[in-house]
Design an enzyme around this catalytic site. Structure first.
Site, mmCIF file in Angstrom:
data_model
loop_
_atom_site.group_PDB
_atom_site.id
_atom_site.type_symbol
_atom_site.label_atom_id
_atom_site.label_comp_id
_atom_site.label_asym_id
_atom_site.label_seq_id
_atom_site.Cartn_x
_atom_site.Cartn_y
_atom_site.Cartn_z
ATOM 1 N N THR A 250 -31.059 -28.822 4.546
ATOM 2 C CA THR A 250 -32.282 -29.286 5.183
ATOM 3 C C THR A 250 -32.974 -30.338 4.327
ATOM 4 O O THR A 250 -32.462 -30.746 3.287
ATOM 5 C CB THR A 250 -33.256 -28.116 5.418
ATOM 6 O OG1 THR A 250 -33.617 -27.552 4.146
ATOM 7 C CG2 THR A 250 -32.633 -27.031 6.289
ATOM 8 N N GLY A 251 -34.186 -30.719 4.756
ATOM 9 C CA GLY A 251 -34.948 -31.714 4.028
ATOM 10 C C GLY A 251 -35.965 -31.143 3.070
ATOM 11 O O GLY A 251 -36.739 -31.910 2.472
ATOM 12 N N ASP A 252 -35.993 -29.823 2.903
ATOM 13 C CA ASP A 252 -36.951 -29.203 1.983
ATOM 14 C C ASP A 252 -36.322 -27.922 1.429
ATOM 15 O O ASP A 252 -35.124 -27.698 1.591
ATOM 16 C CB ASP A 252 -38.285 -28.939 2.678
ATOM 17 C CG ASP A 252 -39.469 -29.065 1.728
ATOM 18 O OD1 ASP A 252 -39.372 -28.547 0.596
ATOM 19 O OD2 ASP A 252 -40.494 -29.670 2.105
ATOM 20 N N ASP A 253 -37.125 -27.076 0.791
ATOM 21 C CA ASP A 253 -36.597 -25.892 0.115
ATOM 22 C C ASP A 253 -35.695 -25.077 1.050
ATOM 23 O O ASP A 253 -36.025 -24.851 2.218
ATOM 24 C CB ASP A 253 -37.739 -25.000 -0.356
ATOM 25 C CG ASP A 253 -38.646 -25.693 -1.365
ATOM 26 O OD1 ASP A 253 -38.251 -26.732 -1.915
ATOM 27 O OD2 ASP A 253 -39.757 -25.175 -1.595
ATOM 28 N N SER A 284 -30.220 -29.631 -0.680
ATOM 29 C CA SER A 284 -31.566 -30.056 -0.310
ATOM 30 C C SER A 284 -32.069 -31.058 -1.343
ATOM 31 O O SER A 284 -31.776 -30.921 -2.528
ATOM 32 C CB SER A 284 -32.526 -28.857 -0.264
ATOM 33 O OG SER A 284 -33.875 -29.281 -0.275
#
Length: 448
Positions: A250-253, A284
């Site tokens: 994903t684009g975050d944690d 990520s």
């Protein structure tokens, strides 16, 4: 094409994590027994309510009517709602207790892009406002509040949030309220999410908040690396949460344990506790395994083990800030492999923003008992950054058998530490002096 990509990713996930599996008496160690899988004798299909899987027909009425029937008939043992192969476009909808949402192979539940008519709900009391914008927040695409005995599962069907329109609104600064999560359960217990692909969430992907006894297992969560705030799984002021055997990109944690935001989280006072994260692989630009930064209700008794991370910003990140208050204690992360990571380990007291100017700068977090052991990394640009607060030093930071190999050529200093105490044993590169003095080792003896 997408399903082929997902299959390849899943295959890679299982191959990479094969060597990290723990076997006990011939069985895989698992925490999933906290919520037994329920098998429903009563079954209905979304097509019984006029559902059409052509990718164009709006199926909101069909989903709401089917779930309304489950709620009112109250069949003994609950009811399974079957979604056959096809693409089912729909607005957001609420689940009900004692039901299974079952996605067949090649079934896709796809969110509409009609943002103007998306329902609004109240902010979470432990946040005081929307996480991104003041006021309320958009309801999650699939939502449940005050439920028990709910299962979302199937044959690796897909829940597609079509998040790009929301990401662009965020980038352009045109959001009126906080973006919707893909799946959120509030005030619920006895929840199972398994064998489903989650795609392109507008905001956080899976968000159990004020929940207990939650199992999330065998899921795949995918979003582009530049998609803003698309956290994978965020247990929030919840207890007895089991996260296992999943692939997240994903684009975050990938996984972030939370418990409320500044003065609102302190007042609500509900911690996250007894969280297990096991056999998770992912990538990520931000953190692989995170605690925080919203930890005002407290976070304790977290175990993360058998984790594989690659092309990631920070391998393990424990983050908090002044004004947060709360506590972070008894956190154990072990059996981690990471490759091509900017920072291997980061524990910091200066991370995250505030909901408003009413936070108390004297509300300092209490951080004690963070154990990191059996961690191996290659192509790690910086080994670690551990920075407590001057008036609230972090104590009991214990590192054991940590080997973080760097890049070729120039690199940042291997470790940076301040306002921290603990111990380090068999750590490469050699850590900062705050963790290596002989008098500090006593606080970590029981953790090694």
């Amino acid at each position: 094409m997408f399903r082929a990509l997902a299959s390849v990713l899943l295959c890679c996930f299982f191959l990479q994590t094969l060597f990290w599996f723990y076997i006990c008496d011939g069985n895989l160690i698992t925490c999933s027994g906290i919520v037994p899988m329920r098998y429903r004798n009563d079954k209905i299909s979304i097509t019984d309510f006029g559902g059409v899987g052509d990718g164009k027909t709006l199926n909101t009425k069909a989903f709401r009517e089917a779930i309304n029937q489950i709620q009112h008939l109250r069949r003994r043992g609950g009811t399974l709602l079957y979604v056959p192969p096809g693409v089912y476009l729909t607005d957001s909808f609420n689940l009900t207790s004692h039901m299974t949402l079952y996605l067949a192979r090649d079934a896709v539940i796809k969110a509409t892009q009609d943002t103007l008519n998306w329902p609004l709900i109240s902010p979470l009391p432990s946040y005081g406002r929307g996480r991104e914008r003041p006021g309320g927040r958009y309801m999650s695409f699939i939502h449940g509040d005050g439920l028990q005995d709910v299962v979302i599962t199937g044959e690796n069907g897909t829940i597609d949030g079509q998040g790009a329109i929301w990401w662009n609104m965020w980038r352009q600064g045109t959001l009126q309220f906080t973006r919707p999560n893909l799946v959120e359960f509030m005030n619920s217990r006895g929840i199972i999410i398994s064998n489903v692909i989650f795609l392109n969430s507008p905001f956080w992907n899976i968000h159990p908040v004020y929940c207990s006894n939650v199992v999330i297992r065998y899921v795949t969560i995918l979003a582009p690396p530049d998609s803003p705030n698309t956290d994978g799984i965020d247990p929030d002021s919840s207890s007895n949460v089991c996260i296992e055997d999943s692939f997240i990109s994903t684009g975050d944690d990938l996984v972030a344990v939370k418990s409320g935001w500044d003065e609102y989280g302190i007042a609500y006072g509900r911690p996250s506790s007894y969280i297990t994260i096991r056999r998770v692989t992912g990538t990520s630009p931000f953190a692989g395994i995170a605690v925080g930064s919203e930890t005002s209700g407290g976070v304790e008794n977290v175990l993360a083990e058998n984790i594989v991370l690659y092309n990631t910003g920070t391998g393990v990140n424990v983050k908090t800030n002044i004004g947060r208050g709360g506590f972070i204690k008894n956190i154990t992360v072990s059996e981690v492999f990471m490759e091509n990571v900017r920072t291997g380990i980061k524990i910091a007291g200066d991370t995250g923003d505030h909901p408003d100017n009413n936070f108390n700068p004297n509300a300092l977090p209490y951080v004690k008992g963070v154990t990191l052991k059996n961690i191996w990394g290659v192509k790690v640009q910086r080994a670690g950054l551990i920075q407590g607060l001057k008036n609230a030093p972090f104590t009991g930071i214990c590192l054991s058998k940590v080997n973080l190999q760097g890049m070729t050529g120039p690199r940042s200093p291997p470790w940076k530490c301040s306002d921290v105490s603990g111990a380090a044993i068999e750590v490469t590169p050699w850590p900062c002096t705050e963790l290596t003095s002989p008098q500090q080792s006593g606080s970590c003896v029981s953790h090694f």
